[in-house]
Design an enzyme around this catalytic site. Structure first.
Site, mmCIF file in Angstrom:
data_model
loop_
_atom_site.group_PDB
_atom_site.id
_atom_site.type_symbol
_atom_site.label_atom_id
_atom_site.label_comp_id
_atom_site.label_asym_id
_atom_site.label_seq_id
_atom_site.Cartn_x
_atom_site.Cartn_y
_atom_site.Cartn_z
ATOM 1 N N GLU A 1 -24.941 8.727 2.182
ATOM 2 C CA GLU A 1 -24.061 7.646 2.623
ATOM 3 C C GLU A 1 -24.681 6.854 3.776
ATOM 4 O OE1 GLU A 1 -20.495 9.577 3.862
ATOM 5 O OE2 GLU A 1 -20.128 10.531 1.910
ATOM 6 N N ASP B 1 -29.366 26.602 9.719
ATOM 7 C CA ASP B 1 -29.552 28.007 10.037
ATOM 8 C C ASP B 1 -29.047 28.889 8.893
ATOM 9 O OD1 ASP B 1 -30.159 30.046 12.157
ATOM 10 O OD2 ASP B 1 -28.033 30.501 11.905
#
Length: 551
Positions: free
Chosen positions: A259, A208
């Protein structure tokens, strides 16, 4: 050959949870309601869902005011409900993206409550944008910035000793204080939040106000161009939108996502003046997608559409990213109404009973179907907003006392805001609340016309908007139209049409003119594969898009 990342071609369906489906009967949609309708979404043919905020929140701005980023608000269920929904979606091959709100928190967030209790200059206040006021005894705000929702962007606090104190920045509602992203503690907290949801198995984040977060040093005064829109469409350099430092945030986040296995993705809500600038958010080490708002805001005009599509393909390709097409979402007037307005439509203002140039319903739906058929033929990813597959229009006649958008209240009713695109969905024409809630409750009132748009009425109905969407998505998948490597060739077939060929065989024509268009210009017998409206022989009516091959 390495497999293509899923987000490059995905059709992603936005779920606004409070308006999707209510399982509890309280009139507010919830996560079990999402789970109950995953079969409908699988049948539609989408690849992923994006869930607007469901995290713990006082709901001053429908969940975009987050008080706890690592929990589910009881309105929507529990973390167990989320985990079940995620597992059920993944079991159907549907990926899940969650909304993340990093520009600001709720004023009920533990950090902000600690800041209010702490002294000026304290580490607690350093997590937010607290500043001393100007003028005699600091009575004036630090600068002249205005809130996106109307009114000043600063609110003064009362200190612990009862005296008037510092001011805090809120680019949105006063209940949404902005974080200070020059503070390393804020960076560390959002890494923790990202990992919390990634560890649960989410496939990515819609971010957002992704062009916010970083503010220009010194917080200089700024008066936006009234014609530019409220979220960053100004050509000038805006001290709180699109600052260069924000890119370092997303490079950091990209490293966190790396990751994890499975092509986790970041999508930017970034309202910027040009496509060229928006493309900077999706460079190879930053975000993966950025909504193409310039495309969304383009008028129903063939020349303008050709230009914005061509520029999008050029600019995003230059940074190695796909374009991310979109026509509707929870912040804009639904395109089944927007494309048939005859008056100005300032972003975020909304339309209501007293708005000029109200939409022509039949024309709006016809254009919306044609616009979607054109969009889904383009290479890249596409986002759909819940209910557009039912042809839902903007709801205009919401009673004043039922409105809930903070824009309505902060402008004293001058702007209607975004409630009209957020009215709960119709599932069953004959059921209470049209199947949205078993009790008939609905947090925003649903209009009587929802019965004719209900999903059960449109299911398996030839020519329905739902059937059209299902068919377009099936053909898009079969023909691999989202693949940027499938050739796109522009066809010069007239000023009032957008015409192109995808691959070796599929032709796409969108007739935006006032006169019929004859497919015989293609030089052979046209076999229609999909069409937004009926095609008589080789004649394409105005406001119609056709996919065809030559036999």
């Amino acid at each position: 050959m390495a497999s293509r990342e899923w987000w490059r071609t995905a059709v992603i369906y936005q779920i606004y949870p409070r308006s999707f489906a209510d399982s509890s009967g309280d009139g507010i949609g919830d996560l079990p309601g999402v789970t109950a309708h995953l079969d409908d979404l699988q049948r539609l043919g989408i690849d992923a869902i994006w869930l607007s905020p469901f995290m713990r929140s006082p709901q001053r701005d429908a969940g975009y005011d987050v008080s706890d980023y690592c929990d589910v608000d009881p309105l929507f269920g529990t973390l167990a409900d989320f985990d079940e929904m995620l597992a059920q979606a993944h079991g159907r091959g549907i990926r899940v993206i969650v909304d993340l709100v990093p520009n600001h928190s709720s004023d009920q967030h533990a950090w902000f409550q600690q800041a209010l209790a702490a002294a000026p200059g304290s580490p607690e206040r350093g997590r937010y944008m607290f500043r001393d006021g100007k003028g005699d005894e600091g009575r004036l705000p630090p600068n002249n910035w205005e809130s996106v929702f109307g009114g000043p962007a600063w609110t003064r606090v009362t200190e612990a000793d009862g005296t008037p104190g510092q001011w805090y920045l809120h680019l949105f509602d006063s209940s949404q204080p902005d974080f200070d992203w020059s503070n390393p503690e804020v960076w560390a907290e959002f890494r923790r939040i990202l990992r919390f949801w990634l560890d649960r198995g989410v496939d990515g984040f819609r971010v957002d106000v992704a062009h916010g977060l970083v503010k220009e040093d010194g917080l200089p005064d700024y008066t936006p161009d009234p014609a530019s829109g409220s979220m960053g469409g100004d050509d000038a350099s805006v001290p709180y939108w699109g600052q260069p430092g924000v890119h370092e945030v997303y490079r950091d986040w990209r490293a966190v996502l790396a990751e994890y296995d499975g092509d986790r993705a970041l999508c930017a809500e970034a309202w910027l003046p040009t496509i060229e600038q928006t493309a900077l958010w999706v460079r190879h080490d930053e975000m993966h997608q950025a909504f193409n708002f310039e495309y969304l805001e383009t008028e129903w005009d063939a020349a303008q559409l050709r230009a914005v599509i061509a520029e999008s393909l050029r600019a995003y390709s230059a940074v190695g990213a796909p374009s991310t097409w979109v026509l509707s979402n929870h912040d804009v007037v639904r395109h089944a109404s927007r494309l048939a307005l005859t008056a100005e439509n300032p972003q975020g203002h909304g339309i209501g009973p007293d708005s000029p140039g109200k939409p022509i319903a039949e024309l709006g739906l016809r254009r919306a179907r044609a616009a979607t058929a054109l969009m889904l033929a383009l290479p890249g990813s596409a986002y759909l907003y819940q209910g557009e597959e039912l042809g839902l229009p903007e709801v205009i006649d919401i009673p004043d006392d039922a409105r809930q958008d903070p824009t309505w209240f902060r402008t004293a009713g001058e702007r209607y805001g975004r409630d009209g695109c957020r009215v709960p969905l119709p599932w069953d024409a004959a059921a209470p609340a049209y199947g949205f809630s078993p009790t008939g409750a609905s947090w925003l009132p649903q209009p009587a016309e929802w019965a004719e748009h209900a999903r059960d009425v449109q299911r398996d109905a030839p020519g329905s908007t739902l059937s059209l969407y299902e068919h377009l998505l099936a053909v898009r998948r079969t023909e691999d139209l989202g693949d940027e490597d499938v050739r796109l060739e522009w066809l010069e077939w007239g000023d009032d049409v957008v015409a192109l060929r995808r691959g070796e065989r599929l032709h796409v024509v969108a007739n935006l003119g006032e006169d019929p268009f004859d497919l015989s210009i293609a030089g052979g017998a046209a076999r229609v594969v999909a069409a937004s409206a009926a095609v008589e022989g080789s004649i394409v009516a105005p406001d119609t898009t056709v996919w065809f091959v030559l036999d």
